[in-house]
Design an enzyme around this catalytic site. Structure first.
Site, mmCIF file in Angstrom:
data_model
loop_
_atom_site.group_PDB
_atom_site.id
_atom_site.type_symbol
_atom_site.label_atom_id
_atom_site.label_comp_id
_atom_site.label_asym_id
_atom_site.label_seq_id
_atom_site.Cartn_x
_atom_site.Cartn_y
_atom_site.Cartn_z
ATOM 1 N N ASN A 191 1.297 -22.737 14.356
ATOM 2 C CA ASN A 191 2.283 -23.085 13.636
ATOM 3 C C ASN A 191 2.522 -22.519 12.243
ATOM 4 O OD1 ASN A 191 0.314 -24.913 12.965
ATOM 5 N ND2 ASN A 191 1.614 -26.729 12.517
ATOM 6 N N GLU A 229 -8.702 -30.603 10.746
ATOM 7 C CA GLU A 229 -7.365 -30.886 10.373
ATOM 8 C C GLU A 229 -6.485 -30.900 11.654
ATOM 9 O OE1 GLU A 229 -6.075 -31.222 7.675
ATOM 10 O OE2 GLU A 229 -7.422 -30.330 5.919
ATOM 11 N N CYS A 282 2.172 -30.374 11.438
ATOM 12 C CA CYS A 282 1.332 -31.540 12.066
ATOM 13 C C CYS A 282 1.708 -32.811 10.906
ATOM 14 C CB CYS A 282 0.001 -31.076 11.529
ATOM 15 S SG CYS A 282 -0.258 -30.264 9.827
ATOM 16 N N GLU A 322 -8.419 -29.654 2.994
ATOM 17 C CA GLU A 322 -8.050 -28.310 2.677
ATOM 18 C C GLU A 322 -7.368 -28.380 1.059
ATOM 19 O OE1 GLU A 322 -6.639 -26.500 6.279
ATOM 20 O OE2 GLU A 322 -8.601 -25.692 6.424
#
Ligand SMILES: NC(=O)c1ccc[n+]([C@@H]2O[C@H](COP(=O)([O-])OP(=O)(O)OC[C@H]3O[C@@H](n4cnc5c(N)ncnc54)[C@H](O)[C@@H]3O)[C@@H](O)[C@H]2O)c1
Length: 532
Positions: free
Chosen positions: A168, A265, A299, A506
């Protein structure tokens, strides 16, 4: 060296771009696959045409890439942080200079609009600049001990790290993993998603041009098999993974065999809570930003939109009006606000969620159908109309929702016409442009319902009550809470999940800790006092 894809792009339009292969990169150059036999077609989502072939790397190629990364790591890790920073800043500058070309490629491969792709590329060079800024600051501590002895700690890199990415945000994920890794002195071998393999190699070429040692940022193409070779390789110190929960579990399991560090993640089904005292127009805009970027394939999207019952009719009226007005079409046109989904199976999956929602009693307030743009070249694309699954049948019949609200919300029909917490569309990550709207009455109730999920990536709250805003933020079992906005994720802020949405972070300063380790050095200044 192969001609760069970027060189052949002036005036590129949807349906015309030719991708330069090969797409692997190690030892400082693009590398041809050993065997072509397992090639998979990569599609251009806007047209359905085959864009290029993705040829997965086998065990020998993966090993070659990792060995080349290890050799680069030996050089790079010995450079001072400030020296690494200088090279990274040059890479950021080159990306900034070529942002439009890279954004075009990203839009062509992924289907996201050029407007969003440009924002993504800007996040990417900012990420490299940000971690370049931190590279010179990495330091340990000095600790005094009795008798003049002392100790100090050194912050050292981990070695060869592996990045495995989702489709994505292809370029963003590659930079978000490589920037902190390189700042800390590591090398990284990156595997993009087989559906979006095109731009990672461009990043590799840019790092090379900026002056990193050959092998420092490698790209291996492939799917599950190549990913699993990376996770099992004994020379790999860490795996940073972005993708779905089921794959994340496998990555963790494989990495555990050789005790590799892991950052996960993963997916989400985030709540966005809208209280009746909110500034309604901003809340509506926030709900759209929370659901429809990158065709809903984000997400941290706030796909469970909880709206306090008193303002439900006004909210729905506005949200449906604006959703219907979203221009869907050619991702390379500046006026388009929604492009195609990544693939035909993904489109079918998302449409399947909408039909399931209808079967379970949800009402489609708008969209949720396949969409065929008028431009003939887009006829084979994977488009759908953005969808709101809602709570009220007053809207679809027209008329003012305001006037009907009191009547509607006092009727018994509410319970049969609603999105409910137990529906599949409300429980599972859809990963498409589908917003589920749910009514609530009290703060206590909505906090409990918002947290009633195994995911915990993000959350949001709209209210003008400052105490309530912070109270709700503190109650959310999620890695991020947005107050009075949504999907604001600049590089300076830590990003990551609670619960099954993953662990590790992150972005932000904290990510340095996930790409480095501390060594303690103890220094004796006197004689050894031995018990023996
Ligand atoms: N939290 C985040 O930062 C974040 C960001 C983007 C996407 N996502 C999540 O990613 C998912 C969508 O992406 P996807 O469909 O590409 O996910 P996915 O889990 O199918 O694939 C992700 C990556 O893992 C690789 N892979 C697949 N099987 C593997 C295996 N056995 N071993 C090693 N690697 C393997 C794939 O080839 C791909 O590169 C969604 O759930 C979304 O929420 C999370």
């Amino acid at each position: 060296m192969a001609q760069s894809t970027l060189d052949s792009m002036p005036g590129a339009s949807t349906g015309t771009v030719v991708i330069t292969e090969p797409l692997n990169f190690w030892g400082g150059k693009r590398v041809k696959p050993r065997e072509e036999k397992n090639a998979e077609p990569v599609f251009e989502p806007a047209t359905g045409r085959v864009l290029c072939q993705m040829v997965p790397c086998g065990a020998e190629e993966v090993d070659e890439a990792i060995q080349s990364a290890y050799a680069a790591y030996q050089k790079w890790s010995k450079m001072a942080g400030m020296e690494r920073a200088r090279v990274m800043l040059e890479a950021a500058r080159i990306i900034r200079e070529r942002r439009e070309k890279i954004a075009k490629l990203e839009a062509i491969n992924n289907g996201k609009t050029i407007t969003e792709a440009l924002v993504n590329i800007d996040i990417s060079w900012k990420s490299i600049e940000y971690y370049a800024g931190l590279a010179g600051t990495l330091a340990g501590q000095h600790i005094q001990l009795p008798g003049g002895a002392f100790a100090y700690s050194r912050r050292e890199p981990l070695g060869v790290c592996v990045g495995i990415g989702a489709w994505n945000f292809p370029f963003v994920i590659a930079t978000m993993k490589s920037a902190p890794a390189l700042a800390c002195g590591n090398a990284i071998v990156y595997k993009p998603s087989p559906m979006a393999p095109v731009t990672a190699v461009i990043l590799a070429e840019i790092y090379k041009e900026a002056g990193v040692p050959d092998g420092l940022f490698c790209v291996v193409q492939g799917g599950a098999e190549t990913g699993s070779l990376l996770c099992h390789h004994p020379k790999v110190a860490k795996v940073s993974f972005t993708g779905s929960v089921p794959t994340g579990k496998k990555v963790m399991e494989m990495s555990a065999k050789s005790v590799k560090q892991v950052t996960l993640e993963l997916g989400g089904k985030s709540p966005l809570i809208i209280f009746k005292d909110c500034e309604l127009e901003n809340a509506v805009k926030g709900a759209l930003m929370a659901n429809f970027l990158t065709q809903g394939q984000v997400c941290c999207n706030g796909t469970r939109v909880f709206v306090q019952r008193e303002i439900m009719p006004q909210f729905l009226e506005e949200v449906v009006k604006r959703t219907k007005a979203i221009p869907v079409g050619d991702p390379l046109l500046g006026s388009t606000r929604m492009g195609p989904l990544i693939s035909k199976p993904q489109l079918e999956k998302v449409l399947g969620f909408v039909s399931q929602a209808k079967k379970e009693g949800a009402r489609v307030l708008c969209g949720g159908d396949p969409f065929v743009p008028s431009d003939p070249k887009l006829k084979g694309g994977y488009f759908m109309s953005p969808c709101v699954l809602g709570t009220s049948n007053t809207l679809v019949n027209g008329g003012t929702a305001h006037a009907q609200s009191a009547l509607f919300f006092n009727t018994q029909s509410l319970s049969t016409d609603n999105c409910r917490d137990d529906m599949t569309c409300v429980k599972e990550e859809i990963f498409g442009p589908v917003m589920s709207v749910l009514p609530f009455d009290t703060e206590e109730e909505v906090i409990q319902r918002a947290n009633n999920t195994t995911f915990g990536l993000a959350s949001g709250v709209f209210t003008r009550d400052i105490s309530r805003a912070h109270r709700v933020a503190a109650s959310m079992e999620a890695g991020t809470c947005f107050i009075n906005n949504y999907n604001i994720n600049p590089i300076e802020l830590p990003f990551g999940g609670y619960k099954m949405s993953g662990f590790g972070r992150e972005n932000g300063q904290v990510t340095i800790e996930y790409y480095s380790q501390l060594k303690t050095v103890v220094v004796e200044m006197g004689d050894v006092e031995s018990l023996f």
